[in-house]
Design a protein around this motif. Structure first.
Motif, short mmCIF file in Angstrom:
data_model
loop_
_atom_site.label_atom_id
_atom_site.label_comp_id
_atom_site.label_asym_id
_atom_site.label_seq_id
_atom_site.Cartn_x
_atom_site.Cartn_y
_atom_site.Cartn_z
N MET A 159 0.85 -1.17 0.00
CA MET A 159 0.00 0.00 0.00
C MET A 159 0.90 1.24 0.00
O MET A 159 1.84 1.31 0.76
N ARG A 160 0.54 2.20 -0.84
CA ARG A 160 1.32 3.43 -0.93
C ARG A 160 0.39 4.63 -0.67
O ARG A 160 -0.76 4.62 -1.09
N PHE A 161 0.96 5.62 0.00
CA PHE A 161 0.23 6.85 0.30
C PHE A 161 1.11 8.04 0.00
O PHE A 161 2.31 8.01 0.27
N GLU A 162 0.52 9.09 -0.51
CA GLU A 162 1.22 10.35 -0.69
C GLU A 162 0.88 11.23 0.50
O GLU A 162 -0.30 11.43 0.82
N LEU A 163 1.90 11.73 1.17
CA LEU A 163 1.71 12.55 2.37
C LEU A 163 2.21 13.96 2.06
O LEU A 163 3.40 14.20 2.00
N ASN A 164 1.29 14.89 1.88
CA ASN A 164 1.67 16.24 1.47
C ASN A 164 2.26 17.08 2.58
O ASN A 164 2.93 18.07 2.32
N ASP A 165 1.97 16.71 3.84
CA ASP A 165 2.48 17.49 4.96
C ASP A 165 2.45 16.64 6.23
O ASP A 165 2.06 15.47 6.19
N GLN A 166 2.87 17.24 7.36
CA GLN A 166 2.89 16.50 8.62
C GLN A 166 1.50 16.07 9.04
O GLN A 166 1.33 15.02 9.66
N ALA A 167 0.50 16.88 8.71
CA ALA A 167 -0.88 16.52 9.06
C ALA A 167 -1.29 15.22 8.36
O ALA A 167 -2.00 14.40 8.94
N ALA A 168 -0.85 15.03 7.13
CA ALA A 168 -1.16 13.79 6.41
C ALA A 168 -0.45 12.60 7.04
O ALA A 168 -1.01 11.49 7.10
N THR A 169 0.77 12.81 7.52
CA THR A 169 1.50 11.74 8.21
C THR A 169 0.76 11.37 9.49
O THR A 169 0.58 10.18 9.80
N ALA A 170 0.30 12.37 10.24
CA ALA A 170 -0.45 12.12 11.47
C ALA A 170 -1.77 11.42 11.16
O ALA A 170 -2.20 10.52 11.90
N HIS A 171 -2.41 11.79 10.05
CA HIS A 171 -3.67 11.14 9.66
C HIS A 171 -3.45 9.65 9.37
O HIS A 171 -4.27 8.82 9.76
N LEU A 172 -2.36 9.33 8.72
CA LEU A 172 -2.05 7.92 8.45
C LEU A 172 -1.90 7.16 9.77
O LEU A 172 -2.42 6.06 9.93
N ALA A 173 -1.20 7.77 10.72
CA ALA A 173 -1.02 7.12 12.03
C ALA A 173 -2.37 6.91 12.72
O ALA A 173 -2.64 5.82 13.24
N ARG A 174 -3.22 7.93 12.71
CA ARG A 174 -4.54 7.79 13.35
C ARG A 174 -5.39 6.74 12.65
O ARG A 174 -6.18 6.04 13.29
N SER A 175 -5.22 6.58 11.36
CA SER A 175 -5.98 5.57 10.60
C SER A 175 -5.54 4.16 10.95
O SER A 175 -6.35 3.23 10.93
N LEU A 176 -4.27 3.99 11.26
CA LEU A 176 -3.75 2.66 11.62
C LEU A 176 -4.13 2.24 13.04
O LEU A 176 -4.26 1.05 13.33
N ALA A 177 -4.27 3.21 13.93
CA ALA A 177 -4.47 2.93 15.35
C ALA A 177 -5.57 1.89 15.64
O ALA A 177 -5.35 0.98 16.44
N PRO A 178 -6.74 1.97 15.01
CA PRO A 178 -7.81 1.02 15.36
C PRO A 178 -7.52 -0.44 15.04
O PRO A 178 -8.15 -1.34 15.62
N ILE A 179 -6.59 -0.71 14.13
CA ILE A 179 -6.33 -2.10 13.77
C ILE A 179 -5.16 -2.71 14.55
O ILE A 179 -4.84 -3.88 14.37
N LEU A 180 -4.54 -1.91 15.42
CA LEU A 180 -3.38 -2.40 16.17
C LEU A 180 -3.81 -3.12 17.43
O LEU A 180 -4.87 -2.86 17.98
N ARG A 181 -2.93 -4.03 17.88
CA ARG A 181 -3.20 -4.77 19.11
C ARG A 181 -1.89 -5.16 19.79
O ARG A 181 -0.82 -5.04 19.20
N ALA A 182 -2.02 -5.61 21.02
CA ALA A 182 -0.85 -6.01 21.79
C ALA A 182 -0.06 -7.07 21.03
O ALA A 182 -0.63 -7.98 20.43
N GLY A 183 1.25 -6.93 21.06
CA GLY A 183 2.14 -7.86 20.37
C GLY A 183 2.58 -7.39 19.00
O GLY A 183 3.47 -7.98 18.39
N ASP A 184 1.99 -6.30 18.51
CA ASP A 184 2.34 -5.79 17.18
C ASP A 184 3.68 -5.07 17.19
O ASP A 184 4.08 -4.48 18.20
#
Length: 147
Positions: A1-26
């Protein structure tokens, strides 16, 4: 999967998008050169997982910072200054199995880097940043489809 991140806000958005699928041990291996956005990503992800804006200093000199998340502990490693891969064990490496490990400069861990992980590569190309997610393990492939 590839994403274009135009600024720091886009990088933060990617992180927030990943958060719900994470779990202990990752384990997330954060790859990229200096200034590519690894720490920006880690800051946003840690704050999201904790549920509030959190002071997340770069662990460049301490090599690891830990945080008490509501569901599991979070370990933020910066292995840039690690001299020997075996030294990861002195940083509490083995304690991360019940939490989330974010690892900047993961290549410094050598053979101690877990095989089952998510690789996030950040790179600057011209005026934009590109992010590439590479799942290492079938479980990651399944979870990434939820994004």
């Amino acid at each position: 999967m590839r994403f274009e991140l135009n600024d720091q806000a886009a990088t933060a958005h990617l992180a927030r998008s990943l958060a719900p699928i994470l779990r202990a041990g990752d384990v997330i291996a954060l790859r990229g050169g200096l200034g590519a956005g690894k720490t920006t990503f880690a800051r946003a992800l840690i704050s999201t997982l904790i549920g509030m804006e959190t002071d997340v200093p770069s662990p460049t000199y301490t090599l690891v910072q830990s945080y008490d998340g509501p569901e599991y502990p979070i370990f933020h490693f910066d292995l840039y200054r690690l001299e020997n891969p075996q030294d990861v064990h002195e940083l509490g490496w083995d304690e991360t199995q019940h939490g989330l490990a974010l690892i900047e400069w993961p290549e410094q861990a050598g053979s101690f880097l877990p095989k089952w992980r998510l690789d996030l590569t950040l790179e600057i190309v011209g005026d934009i940043r590109l992010a590439r997610l590479e799942p290492c393990g079938e479980d990651w492939q399944t979870r990434l489809h939820e994004l």
